[in-house]
Design an enzyme around this catalytic site. Structure first.
Site, PDB file in Angstrom:
ATOM      1  N   ASN A   1       0.737  -1.275   0.017  1.00 52.89           N
ATOM      2  CA  ASN A   1       0.201  -0.113  -0.081  1.00 52.89           C
ATOM      3  C   ASN A   1       0.955   1.444  -0.114  1.00 52.89           C
ATOM      4  OD1 ASN A   1      -2.557   1.513   0.329  1.00 52.89           O
ATOM      5  ND2 ASN A   1      -1.695   1.847   2.500  1.00 52.89           N
TER       6      ASN A   1
ATOM      7  N   THR B   1      17.667 -22.014 -24.177  1.00 52.59           N
ATOM      8  CA  THR B   1      16.316 -21.479 -24.388  1.00 52.59           C
ATOM      9  C   THR B   1      15.921 -21.733 -25.884  1.00 52.59           C
ATOM     10  OG1 THR B   1      16.332 -19.844 -22.510  1.00 52.59           O
ATOM     11  CG2 THR B   1      14.533 -19.865 -24.144  1.00 52.59           C
TER      12      THR B   1
ATOM     13  N   LYS C   1      14.785 -21.339 -29.439  1.00 48.86           N
ATOM     14  CA  LYS C   1      14.134 -20.264 -30.292  1.00 48.86           C
ATOM     15  C   LYS C   1      13.753 -21.002 -31.646  1.00 48.86           C
ATOM     16  CE  LYS C   1      15.803 -17.478 -27.048  1.00 48.86           C
ATOM     17  NZ  LYS C   1      14.865 -16.345 -26.159  1.00 48.86           N
TER      18      LYS C   1
ATOM     19  N   LYS D   1      10.987 -18.470 -29.936  1.00 50.37           N
ATOM     20  CA  LYS D   1      10.227 -18.750 -28.616  1.00 50.37           C
ATOM     21  C   LYS D   1       8.723 -19.048 -28.807  1.00 50.37           C
ATOM     22  CE  LYS D   1      11.063 -14.577 -26.742  1.00 50.37           C
ATOM     23  NZ  LYS D   1      10.930 -13.565 -25.883  1.00 50.37           N
TER      24      LYS D   1
ATOM     25  N   LYS E   1      15.320 -25.256 -22.499  1.00 49.26           N
ATOM     26  CA  LYS E   1      14.085 -24.653 -21.829  1.00 49.26           C
ATOM     27  C   LYS E   1      13.039 -24.124 -22.459  1.00 49.26           C
ATOM     28  CE  LYS E   1      13.877 -19.936 -19.462  1.00 49.26           C
ATOM     29  NZ  LYS E   1      13.281 -19.501 -20.384  1.00 49.26           N
TER      30      LYS E   1
ATOM     31  N   ASP F   1      10.607 -21.042 -23.370  1.00 42.03           N
ATOM     32  CA  ASP F   1      10.527 -19.588 -22.937  1.00 42.03           C
ATOM     33  C   ASP F   1       9.423 -19.117 -21.984  1.00 42.03           C
ATOM     34  OD1 ASP F   1      10.994 -16.563 -23.630  1.00 42.03           O
ATOM     35  OD2 ASP F   1      12.297 -17.114 -24.925  1.00 42.03           O
ATOM     36  N   GLU F   2       9.565 -17.839 -21.415  1.00 37.65           N
ATOM     37  CA  GLU F   2       8.687 -17.821 -20.408  1.00 37.65           C
ATOM     38  C   GLU F   2       7.314 -17.507 -20.955  1.00 37.65           C
ATOM     39  OE1 GLU F   2      11.002 -13.877 -21.396  1.00 37.65           O
ATOM     40  OE2 GLU F   2      11.415 -16.153 -21.170  1.00 37.65           O
TER      41      GLU F   2
ATOM     42  N   HIS G   1      11.498 -18.516 -13.708  1.00 39.83           N
ATOM     43  CA  HIS G   1      11.896 -17.669 -14.432  1.00 39.83           C
ATOM     44  C   HIS G   1      11.320 -16.027 -14.029  1.00 39.83           C
ATOM     45  CE1 HIS G   1      12.134 -14.858 -18.029  1.00 39.83           C
ATOM     46  NE2 HIS G   1      13.232 -15.774 -18.471  1.00 39.83           N
ATOM     47  N   ARG G   2      12.035 -14.931 -14.043  1.00 35.20           N
ATOM     48  CA  ARG G   2      11.647 -13.934 -13.379  1.00 35.20           C
ATOM     49  C   ARG G   2      10.855 -12.970 -14.152  1.00 35.20           C
ATOM     50  NH1 ARG G   2      17.310 -10.454 -12.420  1.00 35.20           N
ATOM     51  NH2 ARG G   2      17.971 -10.435 -14.658  1.00 35.20           N
TER      52      ARG G   2
ATOM     53  N   HIS H   1      16.556 -17.117 -12.675  1.00 40.14           N
ATOM     54  CA  HIS H   1      17.340 -16.179 -13.631  1.00 40.14           C
ATOM     55  C   HIS H   1      17.826 -15.122 -12.682  1.00 40.14           C
ATOM     56  CE1 HIS H   1      16.518 -17.956 -17.597  1.00 40.14           C
ATOM     57  NE2 HIS H   1      15.715 -18.599 -16.813  1.00 40.14           N
TER      58      HIS H   1
END
Length: 453
Positions: free
Chosen positions: A123, A173, A175, A177, A201, A203-204, A294-295, A327
């Protein structure tokens, strides 16, 4: 009772607005081992004293509100209020200061990152008396740490599961993606794993889109894992992204991954949310799955220098909520970061005990006691010529996550993976022999290229 710590219960109820600092600024307060401590970077509106703004942050993130309320007299405000106990200037910034706030542990639900963040940052960041506010760091007391399970398995258990020691792990990762069919996607996974990578991996933003539904992707990736394991004799994995629109759907995907006997799943912990992440982490521990985090969306929160939260706070929260990898950026490549600051939160992810070190952005000493560590993932824009620096900077307990640095190889995906593995093993061998990777890294890799498969 001093004016800084007076409560309404002690002086009687008087309606009206009161300066925050009379109740919430307590420079004489000695912090307790059980307090959660926060370091806020405060940019106040002009003309407002730092003590008042620091006290306002403490008040609005704990028991306070904009006016005196008679129900303050029904509780012990001294027991439950947050306290701004120290203020210091920010070097080189005339209009900013660091406000240190202590929160009593009773304000927080056990084992809930969601509740912790709702209280501390939920808040106060919209408070109009502040131009900007940034949470730089948190000290999580041992008493609160022990209410969390933390990572499903941790660094040592993961190495034991994979039977891989003495070097960083390698990932890639897939590709592009978005847009590949599940079968072509699985083919790319197989080629990378066969070439020598430990992981590939999702991708996110690969979830379950019309061009590739999640179940099809899981099946083809599992086939790629089985085939590459049989050919190489090594344990392989693919980060199957279980992130979904509901927690129920997320768990359904994780259950299916377990049924396929794959070693690891993945979650986008910020877009998915901490409650979902903690639930998935608990499932992964109970069912033997590793959890890659993953972030995605982190830069919305942590990119601004004077507003939001530093990533070290998000990293601590992830270690509490649960994840075996996360990551963490890098200090080379297209997302180059500040080296000392990056290594500061990398240590917060991996180590059991981290001393206060402001030069690395660590505001508080942090003791994680028995909470397992998290492997930092160095990713984005890295390739084989970065390998000497990555090996030296991140050490063995890390994941080096390539993308174009594998799939962009002129001979294809498998040769790209071979190049990654050869470069890594050459750098690790040279490091172990005592050679200077910073000075000799290029020569080491060029020499290895002559003898690669």
């Amino acid at each position: 009772m001093s004016p800084q710590t007076e409560t309404k219960a002690g002086v009687g109820f008087k309606a009206g607005v009161k300066e925050y600092k009379l109740t919430y600024y307590t420079p004489e307060y000695e912090t307790k081992d059980t307090d959660i401590l926060a370091a806020f970077r405060v940019t106040p509106q002009p003309g407002v004293p730092p003590e008042e703004r620091g006290a306002a942050v403490a008040a609005e993130s704990s028991t306070g509100t904009w006016t005196t309320v008679w129900t303050d007299g029904l509780t012990s405000l001294d027991r439950y209020k947050g306290r701004c106990y120290h203020i210091e200037p920010v070097p080189g910034e005339e209009d900013q200061f660091i406000a240190y706030v202590a929160y009593p542990l009773d304000l927080f639900e056990e084992g809930s990152v969601t509740n912790m963040f709702t209280s501390i940052v939920g808040n106060v960041f919209g408070f109009k008396a502040l131009r900007a506010l940034r949470l730089e760091d948190l000290r999580i007391p041992v008493a609160y740490v022990k209410t969390f399970q933390g990572p499903p398995h941790g660094i040592q258990v993961e190495r034991d599961k994979l039977n891989k020691y003495g070097r960083p792990l390698l990932g890639c990762t897939i590709k592009p993606k978005l847009g590949l069919s599940a079968k072509n996607y699985g083919r790319a996974v197989y080629e990378c794993l066969r070439g020598g990578l430990d992981f590939t991996k999702d991708d996110e933003n690969v979830n379950s889109q019309p061009f590739m539904r999640w179940r099809d992707r899981f099946l083809f990736c599992a086939e790629a894992i089985y085939k590459s394991q049989a050919e190489t004799g090594e344990i392989k994995g693919h980060y199957l992204n279980a992130t979904a629109g509901t927690c129920e759907e997320m768990m359904k995907r994780a259950v299916f991954a377990r049924e396929l006997a794959v070693p690891i799943v993945m979650h986008d912990y910020l877009t998915g949310g901490f409650t979902a992440n903690t639930s998935l982490s608990h499932y992964c521990r109970d069912n033997g799955l590793l959890l890659h985090i993953h972030r995605a969306m982190h830069a919305v929160i942590d990119r601004q220098k004077n507003h939001g939260m530093h990533f070290r706070v998000l990293a601590k929260a992830l270690r509490m909520s649960g994840g075996d990898h996360i990551h963490a950026g890098t200090v080379v490549g297209k997302l180059e970061g500040e080296r000392d600051i990056t290594l500061g939160f990398v240590d917060l992810l991996r180590d059991d005990y981290i001393e206060k070190d402001r030069s690395r952005g660590i505001y508080f000493t942090q003791d994680w006691v028995s909470l397992p560590g998290v492997l930092p993932v160095a990713s984005r824009g890295i390739h084989v010529w970065h390998m000497p620096a990555l090996t030296e900077i991140f050490g063995d307990d890390s994941v080096l996550q390539f993308g174009g640095g594998t799939l962009g190889h002129p001979w294809g995906n498998a040769p790209g993976a071979v190049a990654n593995r050869v470069a890594l093993e050459a750098c690790v061998k040279a490091r172990n022999e005592g050679r200077d990777l910073a000075a000799e890294g290029g020569e080491i890799i060029r020499e290895a290229c002559k003898w690669s498969p």
